[in-house]
Design an enzyme around this catalytic site. Sequence first.
Site, PDB file in Angstrom:
ATOM      1  N   ARG A  74       0.811  -1.214   0.000  1.00  0.00           N
ATOM      2  CA  ARG A  74       0.000   0.000   0.000  1.00  0.00           C
ATOM      3  C   ARG A  74       0.849   1.271   0.000  1.00  0.00           C
ATOM      4  O   ARG A  74       0.625   2.184  -0.797  1.00  0.00           O
ATOM      5  CB  ARG A  74      -0.935   0.000   1.229  1.00  0.00           C
ATOM      6  CG  ARG A  74      -2.160  -0.883   1.078  1.00  0.00           C
ATOM      7  CD  ARG A  74      -2.713  -1.284   2.435  1.00  0.00           C
ATOM      8  NE  ARG A  74      -1.722  -2.094   3.141  1.00  0.00           N
ATOM      9  CZ  ARG A  74      -1.572  -3.400   2.918  1.00  0.00           C
ATOM     10  NH1 ARG A  74      -2.347  -4.006   2.078  1.00  0.00           N
ATOM     11  NH2 ARG A  74      -0.641  -4.080   3.569  1.00  0.00           N
ATOM     12  N   HIS A 152       5.399   6.265  11.440  1.00  0.00           N
ATOM     13  CA  HIS A 152       4.888   6.114  10.066  1.00  0.00           C
ATOM     14  C   HIS A 152       3.956   7.303   9.829  1.00  0.00           C
ATOM     15  O   HIS A 152       2.733   7.167   9.841  1.00  0.00           O
ATOM     16  CB  HIS A 152       4.131   4.793   9.953  1.00  0.00           C
ATOM     17  CG  HIS A 152       3.832   4.368   8.542  1.00  0.00           C
ATOM     18  ND1 HIS A 152       4.019   5.194   7.451  1.00  0.00           N
ATOM     19  CD2 HIS A 152       3.336   3.201   8.044  1.00  0.00           C
ATOM     20  CE1 HIS A 152       3.669   4.558   6.352  1.00  0.00           C
ATOM     21  NE2 HIS A 152       3.258   3.344   6.688  1.00  0.00           N
TER      22      HIS A 152
END
Length: 329
Positions: A74, A152
């Site tokens: 992704r 992240h």
Amino acid sequence: MNVDTPVSEAPAAAGVQRLKSRHLLGIAGMDAAEISLILDTAEAMKEIGTRPIKKVPALRGRTVVNLFFEPSTRTRTSFEIAEKRLSADTLSIATATSSVTKGETLIDTVRNLEAMSPDMIVMRHASSGAPHLLTRIGRAAVINAGDGMHEHPTQALLDAFTIREHKRRLAGLKIAIVGDLLHSRVLRSNVLLLKTMGANVCLCGPATLMPPAVERFGVSRTSSIDEAVEGADVVMMLRIQQERMHGHFIPSLREYFALFGLTPERLRRARSDVIVMHPGPMNRGVEIDSEVADGPSSVILEQVSNGVAVRMAVLYLLAGRDSAEPLDA
């Protein structure tokens, strides 16, 4: 924005027109105005994805290198799509087919890339702090696409964007985050972002997978998923990261699902308009029941779609950070 609207007319947060740093290394250090600027810009970027021709010249002439030292589906592909939609010249390097397999160090890899004058490097690495190292040895702007168990940031931003689309706000929401909290870089970025934006965060997981002293971040904690989900506006499930576990943290995956898996019965304890999130990849029958993952409350595929818009916004804002020329010129 219509088809002819330049990207430079993307909305900006009141009083904030640019990011403070030329890198995006984490949510830590960002304030609410910067986060809102990225989310507002992403709204304009999402509109580009609805056009017959999904491309604008905002990054024309800019070179972006995607440097991934860990497997990714992704994140890597959404960065690539985002770069192409902004007309950047892109290069994706999978370390399995690079000189890293021959013993080349990270520093030498980056120095060789720098010799080719990239404008930006998007990096994922198994070691926490690796993207920070790049900023000290190179000239390119660096975007952290996940570093070890540290942060992240673009995942947290796309999660916030998805929540805001459905709830129209972040402040005051009860957000339950359930799963492998100890090994999750997604958790750290989300907690920092959600608390900055005024949300109420409840963490839930086994004691063996609960980071120490999490209360210092202003969140609550529980080992009962029923308590965590009760009255929640958002339930975010996290994957059991067996590849990062060195030891026995849970008795078995079956027992973990029995105690912490999100089932339709447990989800009924949340608010009637609850949304269910997961950063992926999902382990069905481990952290989430398929009926929930594919049910009407799930926004998991929307997260994937919104990831492109948010990463376009980050690339656009960082590219314009040090440019005196308008990006749509």
